[in-house]
Scaffold this active site. Structure first.
Site, mmCIF file in Angstrom:
data_model
loop_
_atom_site.group_PDB
_atom_site.id
_atom_site.type_symbol
_atom_site.label_atom_id
_atom_site.label_comp_id
_atom_site.label_asym_id
_atom_site.label_seq_id
_atom_site.Cartn_x
_atom_site.Cartn_y
_atom_site.Cartn_z
ATOM 1 N N LYS A 295 55.303 45.335 47.684
ATOM 2 C CA LYS A 295 53.908 44.906 47.661
ATOM 3 C C LYS A 295 53.041 46.109 48.032
ATOM 4 O O LYS A 295 53.178 46.682 49.112
ATOM 5 C CB LYS A 295 53.707 43.740 48.644
ATOM 6 C CG LYS A 295 52.322 43.138 48.590
ATOM 7 C CD LYS A 295 52.287 41.710 49.127
ATOM 8 C CE LYS A 295 52.655 41.587 50.581
ATOM 9 N NZ LYS A 295 52.402 40.224 51.103
ATOM 10 N N LEU B 100 55.571 41.775 39.178
ATOM 11 C CA LEU B 100 55.914 40.368 39.386
ATOM 12 C C LEU B 100 54.684 39.481 39.523
ATOM 13 O O LEU B 100 54.725 38.291 39.224
ATOM 14 C CB LEU B 100 56.768 40.210 40.660
ATOM 15 C CG LEU B 100 58.126 40.914 40.642
ATOM 16 C CD1 LEU B 100 58.764 40.835 42.011
ATOM 17 C CD2 LEU B 100 59.032 40.295 39.594
ATOM 18 N N GLY C 227 48.082 39.645 43.826
ATOM 19 C CA GLY C 227 47.468 38.847 44.870
ATOM 20 C C GLY C 227 46.303 39.569 45.497
ATOM 21 O O GLY C 227 45.927 40.678 45.081
ATOM 22 N N GLY C 228 45.719 38.928 46.514
ATOM 23 C CA GLY C 228 44.584 39.525 47.203
ATOM 24 C C GLY C 228 44.961 40.824 47.886
ATOM 25 O O GLY C 228 44.152 41.727 48.044
ATOM 26 N N PHE C 229 46.230 40.928 48.324
ATOM 27 C CA PHE C 229 46.699 42.149 48.970
ATOM 28 C C PHE C 229 46.821 43.271 47.947
ATOM 29 O O PHE C 229 46.499 44.422 48.217
ATOM 30 C CB PHE C 229 48.065 41.868 49.613
ATOM 31 C CG PHE C 229 48.606 42.998 50.438
ATOM 32 C CD1 PHE C 229 49.221 44.098 49.843
ATOM 33 C CD2 PHE C 229 48.515 42.971 51.809
ATOM 34 C CE1 PHE C 229 49.724 45.123 50.605
ATOM 35 C CE2 PHE C 229 49.013 43.993 52.580
ATOM 36 C CZ PHE C 229 49.625 45.075 51.973
ATOM 37 N N GLY C 230 47.275 42.912 46.752
ATOM 38 C CA GLY C 230 47.489 43.900 45.713
ATOM 39 C C GLY C 230 48.639 43.471 44.833
ATOM 40 O O GLY C 230 49.182 42.372 44.977
ATOM 41 N N ASP D 157 48.313 29.932 56.477
ATOM 42 C CA ASP D 157 48.139 29.984 55.017
ATOM 43 C C ASP D 157 49.385 29.446 54.323
ATOM 44 O O ASP D 157 49.898 30.034 53.377
ATOM 45 C CB ASP D 157 47.860 31.422 54.567
ATOM 46 C CG ASP D 157 47.189 31.446 53.189
ATOM 47 O OD1 ASP D 157 47.229 32.505 52.546
ATOM 48 O OD2 ASP D 157 46.643 30.416 52.767
#
Length: 856
Positions: free
Chosen positions: A566, A544, A547-550, A663
């Protein structure tokens, strides 16, 4: 003095005369500006700006001051604890509605004996305005140790500032409180943080039978304490459960009350202040530590807004939605109720049978731990049984309650402003028709046996009930025992496995690598194999976003439920801290406007989070993707704005934890099937204590364009940091333009562009043409003004989220305060590249949206 020196220095040389003149001028300056503390004011001794008058104990000071960011001059009283004029704890203002515009003011005893404020042109700006004897030579004004500025004639007090309070109430033995706050308020708020003139909020009494206090907004009830029972107000039990009140209230039965307020420890300076945004706040100044703290404040929950849920509605801040109809009632307008508009209230399902012969008698259903409704009818001499009997015999009686210290209370007209508490409060007995009581108790009367039924059938029913309870209890005990046995075996054999350097699969599944088991044991856990199967081995077709997380993948569990998975990337700048932060925070939050965390997976080095799937992805896909086939009209956008504000209100005020998101942005607002907004990405969120207002961090994370100035530059964050981000987001929703990437008309940012249009009184070019509709013009303009109020540079100028929710429900633009110049309008916003080149890690690496890649 200077003229006298020149006149008597004829024998001196020109240079000597000049030197003497300089020395005398310096001496006169020092005399005027450094010896400025007076003991009192008399017929011959005046108080000139900037002179001050200090109480004998050195705690209070009266003099001239200018509020923060204002050039007007006022005479006021403040705590003598700070040398910083911007940090004065002002407790009283004389000329709050008549400011001086320069420093020529002076306070004096006038010819008629009154204390009067004049300017250099002898124009009067304020006076005590009392009648005095002909001989006024003995009149003196001084500041008492209590902070009361008094006017004395022959040592008799003829006027005191405590009899003419402004926005603050200090400890004092006795004050007379009148019955109508609209004409005789006890307190009246400042207009805003920089303007002490009379604001829109007042505190005092309204015509009621019992002693209670109200905050009114524009002369309409806004907040209510509930009745006084001799030692506490029934409507705010949480405050009195932790703080000694120090109050004493005597009803003089002539339309007035006598209110006393005391503090046991003289080293603690306390006061109640009615803030400009409608909160009643108890502040405390500790002399030893020289620090100010907020002990308690009203309006912490949206449920405290007067009549939030309408007639016959009850508000519970721990529920979602917060409003529900009382038992035996249903919404008057179900369509509005389903949309979260509760002002229409509720109506009775089944009519009362009072006075109808042949019908079974009405009864009462008890609601425990509630804030009793407004407009009680008081019968002080009646007991509990008599109170119920009198209400039952009176066909117009809707409910009754009995409370020690008050007596019997009955309600005959309507039931409004009811709030559900977890403890304390009072028990409210609501009148219902007998048939409705049978429905509410779900056959309880049948289990106990009807009056016409046989005694034998009743005994059989009770036996069955007892046996059922025993069986259920045994099963429950067995399940609990097996659960704790499993946990004990898990911990025991996991420890043995670690010592022998072998794998224990259950422990590995529960804890994973470097993750504290205690913090995830209450969250549903998935195995890594389950999530591999659900995402088709993390197939690229199911991806999908990134992001910075993965990466984030769409998945389908074995039961058919669609989820978003995620997965923490090993190359991510984030790690265990952000992972655990999101797990701990969001697993404890439940709200319709927050994304729901379904579970997690922690195995070896793998860390994954499982969320509910949002088919419409995130808000930025609709706002900034001009090729999107789905168009958001204004009604849908305004629905999204209100949903985001309610989610923030829950995080800041209504949840068990006080959360600062840090954020908030369009990519972190997810949309469900019905385009309802849900706030996501809590990896950077911080948990605050209930009394904590601000925190500091050395690691600034977030997104440029959405970060407040105090956070971006100093690492200071608070509720007002999220309010700033909400303001930017609001302006983006109206304009369909992104703040950090906006360039138009030589402006450097969206905020700069909006501010230029606002000053030019022409904001229509800002509005996305696809959503403009003359029917909603006032609503759109109000949102633009609210956005500007949220992005003001100083946190104290920004409204609270609870005030924002109320402002969004308003229908007027002109009643809102005027915004000041936003921050970042004179400097260019840094990009991600600029931030990285500076060598400071000030940009969040946390990409929480489920959309396509979007650099910060």
């Amino acid at each position: 003095m200077i003229t006298w020196v020149i006149k008597h220095s004829g024998s001196l040389s020109l240079f000597s005369k000049f030197a003497v003149l300089i020395l005398v001028s310096i001496s006169w300056f020092c005399l005027e500006f450094f010896s400025v503390t007076l003991a009192n004011i008399t017929n011959t001794r005046f108080l000139r700006d900037p002179e001050t008058l200090v109480s004998s104990n050195g705690i209070f000071k009266v003099g001239f001051f200018s509020p923060n960011k204002s050039t007007n001059r006022y005479v006021g009283i403040w705590y003598n604890v700070s040398m910083d004029s911007d940090a004065l704890e002002v407790v009283w203002v004389a000329n709050r509605n008549s400011p001086l515009n320069d420093t020529s003011g002076w306070l004096m005893i006038s010819d008629d004996g009154n204390l009067q404020l004049l300017n250099q042109e002898n124009k009067s700006f304020w006076s005590t305005n009392v009648s005095l004897p002909t001989n006024n030579n003995s009149v003196v004004a001084l500041l008492q140790d209590t902070g009361n500025l008094v006017l004395l004639s022959n040592n008799v007090i003829i006027w005191g500032s405590f009899e003419h309070l402004t926005d603050s109430f200090l400890p004092w033995p006795a004050l007379t409180i009148h019955k109508d706050v609209r004409e005789n308020p006890l307190l009246q708020s400042w207009k805003n943080a920089s303007d002490p003139s009379s604001g829109q909020f007042k505190l005092g009494r309204l015509p009621r039978n019992l002693p209670d206090f109200f905050t009114v907004k524009d002369d309409k009830p806004y907040w209510r304490t509930g009745p006084w029972n001799g030692y506490q107000f029934l409507g705010i039990p949480s405050y009195f459960s932790v703080v000694s009140t120090g109050f004493s209230i005597i009803d003089k039965h002539d339309g007035t009350l006598q209110l006393g307020y005391s503090v046991e420890n003289p080293s603690i300076l306390e006061r109640f202040v009615l803030s400009y945004d409608g909160h009643l706040v108890q502040k405390r100044w500790l002399l030893r530590s020289r620090k100010s703290e907020v002990v308690w404040r009203s309006m912490e929950s949206e449920c405290e807004v007067y009549e939030k849920c309408g007639q016959f509605g009850s508000c519970d801040p721990n529920n979602s939605p917060i409003c529900s109809c009382l038992k035996g009632f249903e919404p008057r307008n179900k369509d509005q109720w389903s949309k979260g508009i509760w002002s229409s209230g509720c109506v009775r399902k089944i009519s009362l049978k009072c006075g109808n012969t042949g019908e079974r008698e009405d009864g009462f259903l008890v609601l425990k731990h509630v804030k009793v409704p407004d407009f009680p009818y008081w019968l002080p001499s009646q007991g509990q049984d008599d109170c119920e009997k009198m209400c039952l015999e009176n066909c117009v009686c809707l409910a009754h309650a009995f409370y020690a210290g008050i007596g019997c209370m009955m309600w005959n007209v309507s039931l409004i402003d009811i709030q559900q508490f977890s403890a304390n409060g009072a028990d409210l007995f609501i009148r219902l028709a007998h048939s409705e009581l049978e429905i509410q108790t779900k056959g309880k009367s049948d289990a106990q046996g009807s009056e016409e039924g046989s005694h034998h059938q009743g005994e059989n029913g009770r036996r069955k009930l007892i046996i059922t309870v025993i069986v259920i209890s045994c099963i429950t005990v067995l399940v609990v025992f097996l659960y704790y046995l499993w946990r004990w075996l898990n911990r025991r054999y996991a420890k043995i496995a670690r010592k022998r350097d072998i794998k224990w699969p259950i422990a590995n599944y529960r804890a994973g690598a470097n993750v504290r088991q205690a913090e995830i044991e209450d969250l549903p856990l998935f195995t890594f194999e389950e999530l591999v199967a659900a995402t088709n081995n993390f197939s690229g077709t199911n991806k999908l976003g990134q992001g910075g997380f993965g990466p984030v993948y769409k998945g389908k569990l074995q039961d058919g439920q669609e989820v978003a998975v995620k997965r923490l990337s090993k190359a991510s700048g984030q790690g265990q801290q952000e992972f655990m932060n999101e797990v701990v925070v969001i697993s404890k939050l439940q709200h319709i406007n927050l994304v729901r965390l379904l579970g997690c997976c922690v195995e070896e080095d793998e860390k994954l989070l499982v969320y509910e799937y949002m088919p419409n992805k995130s808000l930025d896909a609709f706002l900034f993707d001009h090729n999107s086939e789905i168009h958001l009209d204004w009604k849908k956008r305004f629905h999204i704005i209100k949903g985001i504000s309610r989610g923030l209100l829950y995080l800041h005020r209504d949840s068990r934890l006080k959360i600062i998101h840090r954020d908030l942005k369009a990519s972190n607002i997810l949309l469900d099937d019905d385009l309802n907004p849900k706030i996501s990405d809590f990896g950077m969120a911080r948990i605050f204590g209930r009394k904590q207002n601000q925190a500091n961090t050395l690691r600034v994370v977030g997104t440029y364009g959405y970060m407040s100035p105090e956070y971006a530059m100093e690492g200071l964050f608070s509720e007002k940091s999220d309010v700033f981000s909400f303001g930017v987001l609001l302006l983006e929703i109206v304009s369909s333009k992104k703040n950090s990437k906006f360039l138009e008309d030589e402006s450097l940012s969206l905020l700069t562009y909006v501010w230029k249009l606002w000053n030019a009184n022409d904001v229509l070019p800002l509005i996305d043409p696809k959503i403009f509709d003359p029917r909603f013009e006032v609503e759109i303009l109000r949102c633009i003004k609210l956005g500007l109020l949220c992005v003001q540079e100083f946190p104290e100028d920004r409204p609270s989220i609870s005030a924002l929710v109320s402002m969004l429900d308003s229908n007027e633009v002109t009643e809102l305060p005027s915004p000041k110049q936003p921050c970042f309008t004179l400097r260019k916003l840094c990009s991600v590249d600029e931030g990285s080149q500076s060598g400071q890690q000030q940009v969040s690496l946390n990409y929480a949206s489920l959309t396509v890649i979007s650099g910060r």
